[in-house]
Design an enzyme around this catalytic site. Structure first.
Site, PDB file in Angstrom:
ATOM      1  N   GLN A  69      -8.949  25.444 -14.517  1.00 44.26           N
ATOM      2  CA  GLN A  69      -9.418  24.060 -14.626  1.00 44.26           C
ATOM      3  C   GLN A  69      -8.278  23.125 -15.003  1.00 44.26           C
ATOM      4  OE1 GLN A  69     -12.838  24.131 -17.236  1.00 44.26           O
ATOM      5  NE2 GLN A  69     -13.880  25.655 -16.005  1.00 44.26           N
ATOM      6  N   ASP A  70      -7.803  23.219 -16.231  1.00 45.56           N
ATOM      7  CA  ASP A  70      -6.640  22.448 -16.652  1.00 45.56           C
ATOM      8  C   ASP A  70      -5.904  23.240 -17.726  1.00 45.56           C
ATOM      9  OD1 ASP A  70      -8.505  22.033 -18.704  1.00 45.56           O
ATOM     10  OD2 ASP A  70      -7.811  19.997 -19.106  1.00 45.56           O
ATOM     11  N   PRO A  71      -4.671  22.852 -18.055  1.00 45.98           N
ATOM     12  CA  PRO A  71      -3.867  23.665 -18.982  1.00 45.98           C
ATOM     13  C   PRO A  71      -4.464  23.724 -20.388  1.00 45.98           C
ATOM     14  CG  PRO A  71      -2.488  22.114 -17.758  1.00 45.98           C
ATOM     15  CD  PRO A  71      -3.908  21.722 -17.502  1.00 45.98           C
ATOM     16  N   ALA A 147      -9.017  18.152 -20.745  1.00 47.10           N
ATOM     17  CA  ALA A 147      -9.357  17.379 -19.538  1.00 47.10           C
ATOM     18  C   ALA A 147      -8.908  15.925 -19.614  1.00 47.10           C
ATOM     19  CB  ALA A 147     -10.850  17.458 -19.252  1.00 47.10           C
TER      20      ALA A 147
END
Length: 233
Positions: A69-71, A147
């Protein structure tokens, strides 16, 4: 300063994606990301690792895609120095970073499915070098703000990466963990690639442990390449 001055991208990927870099959406991503770097806020991963997933796995070498999804937005302490957990690969952390709960569950399921020894560190670079693209849909994040870089527009770029790979490489094994990743099914041409889905490995999600996701990946890899994928780390 241009994006690739602070965030190197390999020649293979620059050639593969060259038509994207002059499009308005990408120029807007570049502008927003560089503005974020110049701000007082701390951005992860460090800019030199922004395209680490791409740099470790050239487009022609991609066999498996494991989409994140994101880091990670958290940090850890080493020698009284605060360091980012994120290092540019989905689900992966640096050699000295503590292993996050999601990655612990990934290792548990991998051991249960294939008997692979649970590693002592969470660096998945070896998988990337063997053809597993560990790409996050959103490539950057603000420290302690999950996010937070969704607004930058990275997903438009990562979608283009995926769609170009789906056109160029066949068949691919596409692994989508969790509902957010599974929205990308709409991008995948039917009957061309092998799609494997499972719940997200986060402890907040149910159903990943016992899903048999790594058995499914290995079976697909044997079907396509007539050999096992090496999951050792």
């Amino acid at each position: 300063m241009k994006l690739f001055d602070c965030a190197p991208l390999s020649l293979a990927w620059r050639e593969f994606l060259q038509s994207e870099f002059k499009k308005p959406y990408f120029l807007e991503i570049e502008k927003r990301y560089l503005e974020a770097l110049k701000s007082p806020k701390t951005i992860f991963p460090k800019s030199s690792n922004l395209f680490y997933a791409l740099n470790l796995t050239p487009p022609s070498a991609v066999k498996i895609i494991l989409l994140g999804q994101d880091p990670y937005h958290s940090t850890y302490l080493k020698n009284q120095q605060e360091l980012p957990v994120a290092m540019g690969l989905s689900f992966s952390v640096g050699k000295n970073a503590p292993i996050p709960p999601s990655l612990k569950n990934i290792f548990k399921e991998l051991h249960a499915n294939l008997g692979v020894s649970v590693p002592c560190c969470g660096d998945l670079s070896a998988w990337a070098k063997r053809g597993m693209l560990l790409l996050n849909a959103i490539l950057s994040v603000e420290k302690n703000q999950a996010a937070s870089h969704k607004r930058i527009g990275w997903e438009a770029f990562s979608d283009q990466i995926l769609m170009r790979l789906f056109e160029a490489n066949a068949p691919l094994i596409v692994v989508l963990l969790g509902k957010i990743a599974q929205k990308k099914i709409a991008l995948i041409p039917k009957n061309k690639h092998i799609i494997i889905t499972a719940p997200h490995p986060s402890p907040l999600s149910r159903g990943f442990l016992g899903s048999g996701v790594f058995t499914s990946i290995q079976n697909a890899h044997r079907e396509i390449y007539h050999k096992d994928f090496d999951f050792s780390l």
